[in-house]
Design a protein around this motif. Structure first.
Motif, PDB file in Angstrom:
ATOM      1  N   GLU A  69       0.840  -1.202   0.000  1.00  0.00           N
ATOM      2  CA  GLU A  69       0.000   0.000   0.000  1.00  0.00           C
ATOM      3  C   GLU A  69       0.876   1.253   0.000  1.00  0.00           C
ATOM      4  OE1 GLU A  69      -3.333   1.998  -0.528  1.00  0.00           O
ATOM      5  OE2 GLU A  69      -3.337  -0.169  -0.318  1.00  0.00           O
ATOM      6  N   THR A  70       1.970   1.212   0.739  1.00  0.00           N
ATOM      7  CA  THR A  70       2.886   2.353   0.798  1.00  0.00           C
ATOM      8  C   THR A  70       3.443   2.659  -0.584  1.00  0.00           C
ATOM      9  OG1 THR A  70       3.497   1.734   3.043  1.00  0.00           O
ATOM     10  CG2 THR A  70       4.984   3.230   1.905  1.00  0.00           C
ATOM     11  N   PHE A  71       3.795   1.620  -1.336  1.00  0.00           N
ATOM     12  CA  PHE A  71       4.314   1.811  -2.683  1.00  0.00           C
ATOM     13  C   PHE A  71       3.266   2.462  -3.572  1.00  0.00           C
ATOM     14  CE2 PHE A  71       4.692   0.307  -7.070  1.00  0.00           C
ATOM     15  CZ  PHE A  71       5.932   0.810  -7.395  1.00  0.00           C
ATOM     16  N   ARG A  72       2.032   1.957  -3.525  1.00  0.00           N
ATOM     17  CA  ARG A  72       0.977   2.520  -4.372  1.00  0.00           C
ATOM     18  C   ARG A  72       0.710   3.980  -4.029  1.00  0.00           C
ATOM     19  NH1 ARG A  72      -1.428  -2.925  -4.124  1.00  0.00           N
ATOM     20  NH2 ARG A  72      -2.309  -2.303  -2.148  1.00  0.00           N
ATOM     21  N   TYR A  73       0.737   4.307  -2.744  1.00  0.00           N
ATOM     22  CA  TYR A  73       0.536   5.690  -2.309  1.00  0.00           C
ATOM     23  C   TYR A  73       1.668   6.575  -2.822  1.00  0.00           C
ATOM     24  CZ  TYR A  73       0.015   9.738   0.751  1.00  0.00           C
ATOM     25  OH  TYR A  73      -0.123  11.014   1.240  1.00  0.00           O
ATOM     26  N   GLY A  74       2.911   6.108  -2.681  1.00  0.00           N
ATOM     27  CA  GLY A  74       4.063   6.866  -3.158  1.00  0.00           C
ATOM     28  C   GLY A  74       4.041   7.038  -4.665  1.00  0.00           C
ATOM     29  N   LEU A  75       3.620   5.999  -5.394  1.00  0.00           N
ATOM     30  CA  LEU A  75       3.529   6.078  -6.845  1.00  0.00           C
ATOM     31  C   LEU A  75       2.476   7.100  -7.258  1.00  0.00           C
ATOM     32  CD1 LEU A  75       4.545   4.962  -9.519  1.00  0.00           C
ATOM     33  CD2 LEU A  75       2.798   3.182  -9.351  1.00  0.00           C
ATOM     34  N   LYS A  76       1.376   7.133  -6.543  1.00  0.00           N
ATOM     35  CA  LYS A  76       0.315   8.102  -6.831  1.00  0.00           C
ATOM     36  C   LYS A  76       0.845   9.528  -6.658  1.00  0.00           C
ATOM     37  CE  LYS A  76      -4.357   9.341  -5.440  1.00  0.00           C
ATOM     38  NZ  LYS A  76      -5.456   9.049  -4.540  1.00  0.00           N
ATOM     39  N   ILE A  77       1.569   9.770  -5.581  1.00  0.00           N
ATOM     40  CA  ILE A  77       2.142  11.099  -5.338  1.00  0.00           C
ATOM     41  C   ILE A  77       3.148  11.437  -6.438  1.00  0.00           C
ATOM     42  CG2 ILE A  77       3.648  12.425  -3.802  1.00  0.00           C
ATOM     43  CD1 ILE A  77       2.308  10.935  -1.471  1.00  0.00           C
ATOM     44  N   TYR A  78       3.985  10.485  -6.796  1.00  0.00           N
ATOM     45  CA  TYR A  78       5.021  10.701  -7.813  1.00  0.00           C
ATOM     46  C   TYR A  78       4.391  11.047  -9.155  1.00  0.00           C
ATOM     47  CZ  TYR A  78       9.017   9.717 -10.836  1.00  0.00           C
ATOM     48  OH  TYR A  78      10.000   9.798 -11.769  1.00  0.00           O
ATOM     49  N   THR A  79       3.384  10.298  -9.573  1.00  0.00           N
ATOM     50  CA  THR A  79       2.745  10.573 -10.860  1.00  0.00           C
ATOM     51  C   THR A  79       2.001  11.892 -10.827  1.00  0.00           C
ATOM     52  OG1 THR A  79       0.897   9.149 -10.224  1.00  0.00           O
ATOM     53  CG2 THR A  79       2.579   8.184 -11.626  1.00  0.00           C
ATOM     54  N   THR A  80       1.461  12.272  -9.665  1.00  0.00           N
ATOM     55  CA  THR A  80       0.790  13.567  -9.556  1.00  0.00           C
ATOM     56  C   THR A  80       1.799  14.692  -9.731  1.00  0.00           C
ATOM     57  OG1 THR A  80      -0.814  12.613  -8.024  1.00  0.00           O
ATOM     58  CG2 THR A  80      -0.627  15.012  -8.035  1.00  0.00           C
ATOM     59  N   ILE A  81       2.952  14.546  -9.130  1.00  0.00           N
ATOM     60  CA  ILE A  81       4.025  15.564  -9.242  1.00  0.00           C
ATOM     61  C   ILE A  81       4.472  15.674 -10.697  1.00  0.00           C
ATOM     62  CG2 ILE A  81       6.415  16.095  -8.640  1.00  0.00           C
ATOM     63  CD1 ILE A  81       5.802  14.846  -5.875  1.00  0.00           C
TER      64      ILE A  81
END
Length: 84
Positions: A69-81
């Motif tokens: 879940e942590t990875f998916r959350y971080g990926l979401k933030i990264y793609t948003t940036i």
């Protein structure tokens, strides 16, 4: 002093290292048998003989991250940036 390699020639010494590493022996053990102070010395000389046994380098880490879940959350933030 290494027990196995006390009376071997340089060619035998190299052959031992190549065969052991190619067979998948642990680098730390091979380094000790060769009398190297560090496995880094062994890897610097014989790294091309370290086998890629699964041919899937990075796959285990990727799968662990994708199931996290942590990875998916971080990926979401990264793609948003990246998209802003």
């Amino acid at each position: 002093m290494p027990l196995i390699l006390t009376s071997l020639t340089t060619a035998s010494y190299n052959t031992f290292a190549i065969l052991a590493i190619s067979a998948g022996e642990i680098i730390n053990w091979v380094a000790r048998m060769l009398g190297h102070k560090s496995p880094v010395v062994t890897l610097e000389k014989y790294n091309r003989f370290v086998p890629n046994l699964t041919r899937l380098d990075g796959r285990a880490l990727l799968e662990a991250c994708q199931n996290s879940e942590t990875f998916r959350y971080g990926l979401k933030i990264y793609t948003t940036i990246l998209s802003s």
